[in-house]
Design a protein around this motif. Structure first.
Motif, PDB file in Angstrom:
ATOM      1  N   ILE A  30       0.839  -1.207   0.000  1.00 52.53           N
ATOM      2  CA  ILE A  30       0.000   0.000   0.000  1.00 52.53           C
ATOM      3  C   ILE A  30       0.873   1.256   0.000  1.00 52.53           C
ATOM      4  CG2 ILE A  30      -1.598   1.358   1.408  1.00 52.53           C
ATOM      5  CD1 ILE A  30      -2.917  -1.319   2.199  1.00 52.53           C
ATOM      6  N   THR A  31       1.909   1.265   0.801  1.00 53.52           N
ATOM      7  CA  THR A  31       2.803   2.422   0.862  1.00 53.52           C
ATOM      8  C   THR A  31       3.500   2.631  -0.481  1.00 53.52           C
ATOM      9  OG1 THR A  31       3.174   2.017   3.217  1.00 53.52           O
ATOM     10  CG2 THR A  31       4.756   3.442   2.096  1.00 53.52           C
ATOM     11  N   THR A  32       3.926   1.555  -1.119  1.00 51.77           N
ATOM     12  CA  THR A  32       4.584   1.657  -2.418  1.00 51.77           C
ATOM     13  C   THR A  32       3.633   2.237  -3.462  1.00 51.77           C
ATOM     14  OG1 THR A  32       5.994  -0.228  -1.893  1.00 51.77           O
ATOM     15  CG2 THR A  32       5.785   0.359  -4.217  1.00 51.77           C
ATOM     16  N   ILE A  33       2.397   1.763  -3.477  1.00 49.70           N
ATOM     17  CA  ILE A  33       1.401   2.280  -4.421  1.00 49.70           C
ATOM     18  C   ILE A  33       1.147   3.759  -4.152  1.00 49.70           C
ATOM     19  CG2 ILE A  33      -1.025   2.133  -5.082  1.00 49.70           C
ATOM     20  CD1 ILE A  33      -0.753  -0.941  -4.607  1.00 49.70           C
ATOM     21  N   MET A  34       1.062   4.151  -2.890  1.00 49.32           N
ATOM     22  CA  MET A  34       0.838   5.556  -2.543  1.00 49.32           C
ATOM     23  C   MET A  34       1.991   6.430  -3.040  1.00 49.32           C
ATOM     24  SD  MET A  34      -0.816   5.145   1.260  1.00 49.32           S
ATOM     25  CE  MET A  34      -0.373   6.779   1.720  1.00 49.32           C
ATOM     26  N   VAL A  35       3.204   5.933  -2.923  1.00 49.64           N
ATOM     27  CA  VAL A  35       4.369   6.692  -3.400  1.00 49.64           C
ATOM     28  C   VAL A  35       4.284   6.883  -4.911  1.00 49.64           C
ATOM     29  CG1 VAL A  35       6.872   6.591  -3.747  1.00 49.64           C
ATOM     30  CG2 VAL A  35       5.901   6.088  -1.500  1.00 49.64           C
ATOM     31  N   PHE A  36       3.951   5.825  -5.651  1.00 50.36           N
ATOM     32  CA  PHE A  36       3.837   5.951  -7.102  1.00 50.36           C
ATOM     33  C   PHE A  36       2.729   6.925  -7.500  1.00 50.36           C
ATOM     34  CE2 PHE A  36       6.169   1.829  -7.395  1.00 50.36           C
ATOM     35  CZ  PHE A  36       7.199   2.290  -8.213  1.00 50.36           C
ATOM     36  N   ILE A  37       1.619   6.899  -6.798  1.00 55.27           N
ATOM     37  CA  ILE A  37       0.525   7.832  -7.092  1.00 55.27           C
ATOM     38  C   ILE A  37       0.971   9.264  -6.838  1.00 55.27           C
ATOM     39  CG2 ILE A  37      -1.753   8.610  -6.301  1.00 55.27           C
ATOM     40  CD1 ILE A  37      -2.436   5.610  -5.883  1.00 55.27           C
ATOM     41  N   MET A  38       1.649   9.508  -5.723  1.00 51.85           N
ATOM     42  CA  MET A  38       2.106  10.864  -5.413  1.00 51.85           C
ATOM     43  C   MET A  38       3.148  11.346  -6.423  1.00 51.85           C
ATOM     44  SD  MET A  38       0.253  11.925  -3.049  1.00 51.85           S
ATOM     45  CE  MET A  38       1.090  13.464  -2.797  1.00 51.85           C
ATOM     46  N   VAL A  39       4.028  10.460  -6.871  1.00 54.80           N
ATOM     47  CA  VAL A  39       5.015  10.832  -7.886  1.00 54.80           C
ATOM     48  C   VAL A  39       4.308  11.200  -9.185  1.00 54.80           C
ATOM     49  CG1 VAL A  39       6.854   9.908  -9.367  1.00 54.80           C
ATOM     50  CG2 VAL A  39       6.944   9.551  -6.901  1.00 54.80           C
ATOM     51  N   PHE A  40       3.307  10.414  -9.572  1.00 58.42           N
ATOM     52  CA  PHE A  40       2.541  10.695 -10.782  1.00 58.42           C
ATOM     53  C   PHE A  40       1.844  12.052 -10.679  1.00 58.42           C
ATOM     54  CE2 PHE A  40      -1.464  10.347 -13.200  1.00 58.42           C
ATOM     55  CZ  PHE A  40      -0.925  10.194 -14.470  1.00 58.42           C
ATOM     56  N   LEU A  41       1.208  12.325  -9.546  1.00 60.64           N
ATOM     57  CA  LEU A  41       0.529  13.603  -9.355  1.00 60.64           C
ATOM     58  C   LEU A  41       1.520  14.776  -9.365  1.00 60.64           C
ATOM     59  CD1 LEU A  41      -2.112  12.627  -6.652  1.00 60.64           C
ATOM     60  CD2 LEU A  41      -2.499  13.063  -9.092  1.00 60.64           C
ATOM     61  N   ALA A  42       2.679  14.580  -8.766  1.00 60.93           N
ATOM     62  CA  ALA A  42       3.701  15.632  -8.769  1.00 60.93           C
ATOM     63  C   ALA A  42       4.188  15.887 -10.196  1.00 60.93           C
ATOM     64  CB  ALA A  42       4.873  15.246  -7.865  1.00 60.93           C
ATOM     65  N   CYS A  43       4.347  14.828 -10.982  1.00 60.75           N
ATOM     66  CA  CYS A  43       4.762  14.994 -12.380  1.00 60.75           C
ATOM     67  C   CYS A  43       3.737  15.808 -13.152  1.00 60.75           C
ATOM     68  CB  CYS A  43       4.955  13.637 -13.053  1.00 60.75           C
ATOM     69  SG  CYS A  43       6.420  12.769 -12.516  1.00 60.75           S
ATOM     70  N   ILE A  44       2.481  15.494 -12.978  1.00 65.27           N
ATOM     71  CA  ILE A  44       1.421  16.234 -13.670  1.00 65.27           C
ATOM     72  C   ILE A  44       1.430  17.695 -13.236  1.00 65.27           C
ATOM     73  CG2 ILE A  44      -1.078  16.505 -13.888  1.00 65.27           C
ATOM     74  CD1 ILE A  44      -1.277  13.448 -13.769  1.00 65.27           C
ATOM     75  N   PHE A  45       1.513  17.937 -11.931  1.00 64.96           N
ATOM     76  CA  PHE A  45       1.524  19.305 -11.423  1.00 64.96           C
ATOM     77  C   PHE A  45       2.677  20.104 -12.010  1.00 64.96           C
ATOM     78  CE2 PHE A  45       3.313  22.332  -8.400  1.00 64.96           C
ATOM     79  CZ  PHE A  45       2.274  23.244  -8.334  1.00 64.96           C
ATOM     80  N   PHE A  46       3.897  19.562 -11.951  1.00 65.64           N
ATOM     81  CA  PHE A  46       5.053  20.308 -12.436  1.00 65.64           C
ATOM     82  C   PHE A  46       5.036  20.465 -13.954  1.00 65.64           C
ATOM     83  CE2 PHE A  46       6.835  19.143  -8.234  1.00 65.64           C
ATOM     84  CZ  PHE A  46       7.071  20.434  -7.798  1.00 65.64           C
TER      85      PHE A  46
END
Length: 65
Positions: A30-46
């Motif tokens: 679950i923690t690994t999936i959360m990290v990947f989701i946050m990285v994806f969202l950060a990529c979109i934001f930037f």
């Protein structure tokens, strides 16, 4: 500083490692999936922020795209 012989040190290390609460496989997944989701969202934001700033600068300086 007190010196500890290597055998006593390894025994102390083993005792301390035994006190560690290790995460379960499910918690790790679950923690690994959360990290990947946050990285994806950060990529979109930037990406969007970069595009907005790029267009604003091009508009201000008349570079045109």
């Amino acid at each position: 500083m007190a010196k500890t012989n290597p055998v006593a040190f390894l025994q102390q290390v083993r005792t301390e490692v035994g006190k560690v609460t290790w995460p379960t496989r499910r918690e790790t997944a679950i923690t690994t999936i959360m990290v990947f989701i946050m990285v994806f969202l950060a990529c979109i934001f930037f990406f969007l922020a970069d595009q907005a700033m790029s267009r604003a600068i091009a508009f201000l300086f008349g570079f045109g795209r």
